[in-house]
Enzyme design. Structure first.
Site, PDB file in Angstrom:
ATOM      1  N   TYR A   1       6.630   6.082 -18.433  1.00  0.00           N
ATOM      2  CA  TYR A   1       6.696   5.579 -17.053  1.00  0.00           C
ATOM      3  C   TYR A   1       8.065   4.973 -16.745  1.00  0.00           C
ATOM      4  CZ  TYR A   1       1.528   5.906 -17.040  1.00  0.00           C
ATOM      5  OH  TYR A   1       0.226   6.336 -17.121  1.00  0.00           O
TER       6      TYR A   1
ATOM      7  N   HIS B   1      -0.513   9.086 -25.744  1.00  0.00           N
ATOM      8  CA  HIS B   1      -0.581   9.407 -24.318  1.00  0.00           C
ATOM      9  C   HIS B   1      -1.176  10.800 -24.053  1.00  0.00           C
ATOM     10  CE1 HIS B   1       1.593   8.434 -20.288  1.00  0.00           C
ATOM     11  NE2 HIS B   1       0.453   9.044 -20.070  1.00  0.00           N
TER      12      HIS B   1
HETATM   13  N1  LIG Z   1      -3.145   8.544 -19.419  1.00  0.00           N
HETATM   14  C1  LIG Z   1      -2.640   9.320 -18.487  1.00  0.00           C
HETATM   15  O1  LIG Z   1      -2.206  10.452 -18.747  1.00  0.00           O
HETATM   16  C2  LIG Z   1      -2.603   8.824 -17.073  1.00  0.00           C
HETATM   17  C3  LIG Z   1      -2.390   9.725 -16.012  1.00  0.00           C
HETATM   18  C4  LIG Z   1      -2.392   9.229 -14.718  1.00  0.00           C
HETATM   19  C5  LIG Z   1      -2.592   7.881 -14.491  1.00  0.00           C
HETATM   20  N2  LIG Z   1      -2.769   7.021 -15.547  1.00  0.00           N
HETATM   21  C6  LIG Z   1      -2.951   5.557 -15.337  1.00  0.00           C
HETATM   22  O2  LIG Z   1      -3.955   5.358 -14.372  1.00  0.00           O
HETATM   23  C7  LIG Z   1      -3.443   4.570 -13.317  1.00  0.00           C
HETATM   24  C8  LIG Z   1      -4.143   4.913 -12.023  1.00  0.00           C
HETATM   25  O3  LIG Z   1      -3.823   6.218 -11.595  1.00  0.00           O
HETATM   26  P1  LIG Z   1      -2.895   6.515 -10.332  1.00  0.00           P
HETATM   27  O4  LIG Z   1      -2.039   5.317 -10.088  1.00  0.00           O
HETATM   28  O5  LIG Z   1      -2.209   7.810 -10.565  1.00  0.00           O
HETATM   29  O6  LIG Z   1      -3.947   6.789  -9.173  1.00  0.00           O
HETATM   30  P2  LIG Z   1      -5.077   5.921  -8.468  1.00  0.00           P
HETATM   31  O7  LIG Z   1      -5.148   4.544  -8.989  1.00  0.00           O
HETATM   32  O8  LIG Z   1      -6.309   6.778  -8.414  1.00  0.00           O
HETATM   33  O9  LIG Z   1      -4.521   5.896  -6.989  1.00  0.00           O
HETATM   34  C9  LIG Z   1      -3.382   5.176  -6.633  1.00  0.00           C
HETATM   35  C10 LIG Z   1      -3.109   5.513  -5.192  1.00  0.00           C
HETATM   36  O10 LIG Z   1      -4.187   5.037  -4.376  1.00  0.00           O
HETATM   37  C11 LIG Z   1      -3.686   4.143  -3.382  1.00  0.00           C
HETATM   38  N3  LIG Z   1      -4.612   3.015  -3.328  1.00  0.00           N
HETATM   39  C12 LIG Z   1      -4.822   2.064  -4.278  1.00  0.00           C
HETATM   40  N4  LIG Z   1      -5.752   1.189  -3.884  1.00  0.00           N
HETATM   41  C13 LIG Z   1      -6.133   1.569  -2.637  1.00  0.00           C
HETATM   42  C14 LIG Z   1      -7.063   1.059  -1.700  1.00  0.00           C
HETATM   43  N5  LIG Z   1      -7.790  -0.019  -1.975  1.00  0.00           N
HETATM   44  N6  LIG Z   1      -7.206   1.721  -0.531  1.00  0.00           N
HETATM   45  C15 LIG Z   1      -6.467   2.802  -0.240  1.00  0.00           C
HETATM   46  N7  LIG Z   1      -5.571   3.351  -1.093  1.00  0.00           N
HETATM   47  C16 LIG Z   1      -5.408   2.737  -2.283  1.00  0.00           C
HETATM   48  C17 LIG Z   1      -2.311   3.722  -3.819  1.00  0.00           C
HETATM   49  O11 LIG Z   1      -1.489   3.565  -2.685  1.00  0.00           O
HETATM   50  P3  LIG Z   1      -0.891   2.122  -2.269  1.00  0.00           P
HETATM   51  O12 LIG Z   1       0.224   1.861  -3.241  1.00  0.00           O
HETATM   52  O13 LIG Z   1      -0.418   2.371  -0.881  1.00  0.00           O
HETATM   53  O14 LIG Z   1      -1.993   1.112  -2.362  1.00  0.00           O
HETATM   54  C18 LIG Z   1      -1.830   4.918  -4.656  1.00  0.00           C
HETATM   55  O15 LIG Z   1      -1.241   5.891  -3.829  1.00  0.00           O
HETATM   56  C19 LIG Z   1      -1.950   4.869 -13.347  1.00  0.00           C
HETATM   57  O16 LIG Z   1      -1.198   3.932 -12.624  1.00  0.00           O
HETATM   58  C20 LIG Z   1      -1.681   4.877 -14.821  1.00  0.00           C
HETATM   59  O17 LIG Z   1      -1.570   3.543 -15.297  1.00  0.00           O
HETATM   60  C21 LIG Z   1      -2.796   7.477 -16.814  1.00  0.00           C
END
Ligand SMILES: NC(=O)c1ccc[n+]([C@@H]2O[C@H](COP(=O)([O-])OP(=O)(O)OC[C@H]3O[C@@H](n4cnc5c(N)ncnc54)[C@H](OP(=O)(O)O)[C@@H]3O)[C@@H](O)[C@H]2O)c1
Length: 272
Positions: free
Chosen positions: A42, A100
């Site tokens: 990241y 990862h």
């Molecule tokens: N292990 C892996 O390979 C892997 C892969 C992907 C992700 N991850 C982890 O999982 C975490 C979560 O995944 P992600 O960040 O990709 O996606 P997510 O949490 O499903 O979605 C984040 C998105 O949703 C929006 N959001 C958040 N809260 C909201 C709400 N209450 N209402 C409306 N929109 C909202 C955010 O926009 P705003 O900023 O505008 O709120 C952002 O665009 C990552 O940050 C990472 O730490 C791990």
């Protein structure tokens, strides 16, 4: 389930860099978040460390997770790379270190990187170890290498459109906790009519429905946000209770493989 190792609620930091990640982590900590998920790839571990240091929250109150990138899976690289992550995060140890992604093309055998990860824990660099994006076959290999009881979690894409039940059921049978990433489907799930209806019935935000659904199934969640109001309402999802009818309606949204959002070529294993 026995007491979960991974806190059921935490903060994701994928895609967030520089001031954006400092602001997100600082705001989240001030609101009461106590678990943070980062990763070597990241490119934000130093900023996460900076935000934590500036927060005034004691290290002992926090649950920090990082993830080893695929370039660092070889036995001679894993521990040095984790030590670098610890320096960036300004901590002597992390709470959880994950592999990862499985090694592309199985270049580094599962037994080699799981052995190195277990050694990192023996050296006190991480309190717990786990995996991410592992299929059932890969989890079985990891179990064969270090034992199921040693693997705290498998962090996988899991949201109402991709419920990943085969992997989740196998993991829970082995006592391995599931961490759901992209529980909000990176925003996609929030536009769903059923999710919106259930949210309206409870007088809450659609995101809270997706998060409460996953936590009610026993999965840890790590939603990310750059906005204070979203960070706040996501955190509040912990006190929301969905009815069995809500849970059934959400279960019916599973689209199987068609619901998958994260499938990077050259990195993703052959999914279950
Ligand atoms: N292990 C892996 O390979 C892997 C892969 C992907 C992700 N991850 C982890 O999982 C975490 C979560 O995944 P992600 O960040 O990709 O996606 P997510 O949490 O499903 O979605 C984040 C998105 O949703 C929006 N959001 C958040 N809260 C909201 C709400 N209450 N209402 C409306 N929109 C909202 C955010 O926009 P705003 O900023 O505008 O709120 C952002 O665009 C990552 O940050 C990472 O730490 C791990």
């Amino acid at each position: 389930m026995t007491h979960p190792i991974v806190p059921l609620f935490g903060l994701g930091t994928f895609r967030l860099k520089e001031q954006a990640v400092i602001d997100s982590v600082s705001t989240a900590l001030s609101l009461g978040y106590r678990a943070i998920d980062t990763a070597q790839i990241y490119g934000n571990e130093a900023e996460v460390g900076q935000a934590v240091a500036g927060s005034g929250v004691a290290r002992s109150e926090l649950f920090l997770t990082t993830k080893i990138w695929t370039d660092n899976l070889a036995q001679d690289r894993l521990i040095p790379s984790l030590k670098e992550s610890l320096l960036k995060l300004r901590t002597d140890d992390v709470d959880l270190t994950l592999i990862h992604w499985p090694s592309p093309g199985q270049a580094v055998p599962v037994a080699e990187f799981m052995g190195a990860l277990a050694e990192a824990r023996r050296q006190g660099l991480t309190r717990h170890i786990g995996v991410s994006n592992f299929t059932v076959a890969l989890m079985q290999e990891a179990i064969d290498a270090v034992g199921a009881g040693q693997i705290a979690t498998n962090q996988i894409e899991l949201h109402p459109y991709l419920q990943n039940r085969f992997v989740a059921d196998f993991a829970s049978g082995q006592g391995i906790q599931i961490t759901s990433y992209m529980t909000l489907g990176y925003g996609k799930v929030l536009k769903d009519e059923v999710v919106q209806e259930i949210a309206a019935e409870h007088g809450v935000e659609p995101a809270q429905i997706a998060l409460a659904w996953a936590m009610q199934l026993g999965y840890a969640v790590i939603p990310s946000s750059t906005q204070r109001k979203n960070l706040e309402s996501n955190l509040a999802a912990q006190s929301l209770r969905l009815t069995s009818t809500d849970m059934e309606r959400l279960a019916a949204l599973d689209a199987g493989a068609a619901g998958r959002l994260v499938d990077p070529e050259g990195l993703a294993p052959r999914w279950d």
